[in-house]
Design an enzyme around this catalytic site. Sequence first.
Site, short mmCIF file in Angstrom:
data_model
loop_
_atom_site.label_atom_id
_atom_site.label_comp_id
_atom_site.label_asym_id
_atom_site.label_seq_id
_atom_site.Cartn_x
_atom_site.Cartn_y
_atom_site.Cartn_z
N SER A 170 1.78 1.31 1.70
CA SER A 170 0.60 1.53 0.88
C SER A 170 -0.68 1.37 1.70
O SER A 170 -0.87 2.05 2.70
CB SER A 170 0.63 0.57 -0.32
OG SER A 170 -0.31 0.95 -1.29
N ASP A 184 6.28 7.99 -7.48
CA ASP A 184 5.14 7.11 -7.19
C ASP A 184 3.90 7.60 -7.93
O ASP A 184 3.44 8.72 -7.72
CB ASP A 184 4.88 7.08 -5.68
CG ASP A 184 3.89 6.01 -5.26
OD1 ASP A 184 3.15 5.51 -6.11
OD2 ASP A 184 3.88 5.68 -4.06
N HIS A 200 6.38 3.43 -6.38
CA HIS A 200 5.51 3.02 -5.28
C HIS A 200 6.15 1.92 -4.44
O HIS A 200 6.05 1.93 -3.22
CB HIS A 200 4.17 2.54 -5.84
CG HIS A 200 3.16 2.24 -4.79
ND1 HIS A 200 2.68 3.19 -3.92
CD2 HIS A 200 2.52 1.08 -4.47
CE1 HIS A 200 1.79 2.64 -3.10
NE2 HIS A 200 1.68 1.36 -3.41
#
Length: 606
Positions: A463, A551, A583
């Site tokens: 991320s 995601d 995610h």
Amino acid sequence: QVWDSGGRSHSVDLTALEKHGEVYTEGPFACLAWSRSETRLLYVAEKSRPKPQPPCPWDVPAAARPVEEDEDEEVGAVYPGEQFVYHEDWGEALSTRSMPVLCALDLEGSSLSVLEGVPEHLSPGQALWSPDDRSVVFVGWWHEPFRLGLTACSNRRSGIFHLDLASGCCELLSAEHSAAFSPRLSPNGQRLLYLEGDLGGPHRQCLRLRMLSWQTRQTVTVLDVVQEPTAAFAGLYAEALPPRCWAADSRRAVLGTPQRSRTDLLLVDTETATVTNLTAGSPEGSWELLTLQWDLLVATCSAPDHPPSLVVAALPPPGRELPLCWVPVQGAPTVPGVTWKTLTVQPPCSGQSPAAHGTQAFEALLLSPPDGPALHPLIVCPHGGPHAVFDARWRPSMAALCQLGFAVLLVNYRGSLGFGQASISSLLSRVGEQDVADTQLAVEQALRSEPLDPQRLALLAGSHGAFIALHLLAHEPERYQACALRSPVSNLPALLGTSDIPDWRYTSLGLPYSWERVPRAEEVATMLLRSPIAQAAQVRTPVLLCVGARDRRVSPMQALELYRVLRARGVPVRLLWYPEGGHALASVETEADVFRNCAHWLLRHL
């Protein structure tokens, strides 16, 4: 099912009653609360939706239906032309959560009811019974004009509400414009604790601990936001209070929260507004309170080299809490071949950061394999968020990397939780700069002070951590020999229309956000300049990309775009696409496959 000392006393098929949809068993809305009389259960479920009706031969625009068909119509049914109407949900990891409702199961009367009186502009959750069982307290999240992602976002507008079951009257108990959540009623029913944060800004931030007097409805701040941490207290950053956090005296409460690179248990005296750290200095770096009943603390504790252990302790009277004697109930041995330490990193003074928080020290956790004749290769891991933290807990994947011979550096750059609100705020408008510089600074310090091989460095992140890693690959194209990324952020402006948290794209750059906001050319240009994709031409390091097709926070198209750009430029790159992954890529099968591929990639290139 309900069980008592005599065995199973009740079994209710909630689905068969058709009063609501799926029951919420986890996530920010979920709850399961007994009434004081232990005759009713309070929980949250998805609101029932009308069932689609099959098309019929008479479904012609402007044509009248036969009379006999009208008589058999199902109340609330959805007819052709309406079954594909869009229904909002609450974003990443909450795609099946749209319209929660409060439900009460009466075990004595064998009845189930969906509570009425919750305002239509609110999504209720985290409910509990009032002291007299005649009303309920719940958290209500505003969902107008539309929903933004709620997972890992404590900055959404929400309040603590009181719903009278007899009259249906609903009143707001907390501040009008704030993010209030996690209510906990004291054993004597006189005090209500809850957490409160500011609206907007960072998605995770330092919180206030507020307390409401049930009789007077007066609210006081027990613990306020901490701008600069002290040795005794660095602030509150918990996602929720423990379900049972009150001591028997209804005066003290115990909670867990990050304190720099640790997660400690803090005892809060609500009358004196003082904090006592119950676990400071313990060899375990991460503690979690499971429950506190009859002044018996039940907790788990772990460290990077120590899997979680179950421990208990008796809470002494006020003023005599320390030292606390923890008794192991179920222990786990220390894992051989893993050692760890905390590194303190001091940023250099900069003309761009004149404020005190601009040069505030941050930390990194270094996990190392046993010393040998050769220097250790180093895997650098900046965390995602960006407002999150690597606390000193047990992480099986990191311990496994040490077993494979790697040292691992977990970087808590400025902007991480646990270091004060000023540190969190310092990252706003500096993403892609301050966080990247801090990570590289931690790497350089580790290389100078530890037996590490500067010729064998790799990056492992997800991320926003992957966003930092990609910047490092572009800034230091010859420094890192391998890179493995999960759910990477690479193109900031592309997330404006694809992420469940588009507000963060503006906030991260210090720009204001409003519900009706539309992108402006100059803002999109600024976002693109801060995006790793704009510097992809400088990347030479082999890159592994792991993404989940489901995601909602960072579109997998980000990784696909990056994959194509790197491949076109001849950079060794591999893309793993998990059809059911979100995610976090958190399912057991997916997580195992991600680790297997990342480990192979790092071993191959280092």
